[in-house]
Design a protein around this motif. Structure first.
Motif: not given
Length: 177
Positions: A38-39, A45-46, A50-51
């Protein structure tokens, strides 16, 4: 009778078929494997989100240009079946720089797959002719306007400020038999 304390204090049996490296490797439970996966899925995706949130918007510059054709077959030529067409050689495009800036480092693309490069700049207000037979694909196939109608032209160029800009034009698609 075996007590619960004795069961908890016993070590699991070691499989003698495992190598020493396999015996020394860390063990991962089902729960830890799930958390790890999951991580691993969340990190890209994070990062992308963020970008996308923090980076400023970027716009592609537009070249002030016009493209015309010279000595290309008329649409009726392509209505004749491929094997019955007469041999056709020639054809070119004329690129005109309608801006007040010179263009350099040109890359021209025809029908999305055929391209050519030009190191000589096109000065402001001038035009330049490019033979269609000089456009090639990545694997070296030449564009032949006798077989394939001209449908799309795209120009990539560097302007004096160092930025890149593009211009694209679509021609009328021709129905082949």
């Amino acid at each position: 009778m075996v007590t619960q304390a004795e069961i908890l204090n016993t070590t699991p049996p070691v499989d003698d078929r495992l190598s020493t490296a396999q015996k020394a490797s860390p063990k991962l439970s089902q729960r830890m494997l799930t958390i790890t996966l999951v991580v691993m899925m969340l990190i890209p995706v994070i990062t992308i989100f963020s970008l996308w949130s923090f980076m400023p918007p970027v716009f592609e510059g537009q070249l002030e240009a016009s493209v015309s054709t010279m000595a290309v077959p008329n649409p009726d030529f392509y209505q004749v079946p491929y094997l019955d067409r007469p041999k056709f050689e020639g054809g070119s495009i004329i690129v005109r720089n309608n801006s007040d800036q010179d263009w350099s480092h040109l890359k021209l693309q025809v029908n999305y797959f055929y391209s050519t490069f030009d190191v000589e700049p096109i000065e402001a207000g001038t035009e330049k002719e490019f033979l269609l037979s000089k456009f090639i694909t990545r694997d070296g196939k030449s564009f032949n306007v006798g077989y394939v109608p001209l449908e799309y032209v795209r120009i990539y160029a560097r302007r004096p400020g160092g930025d890149r800009a593009t211009f694209g034009i679509e021609f009328e698609p021709i129905e082949n038999k």
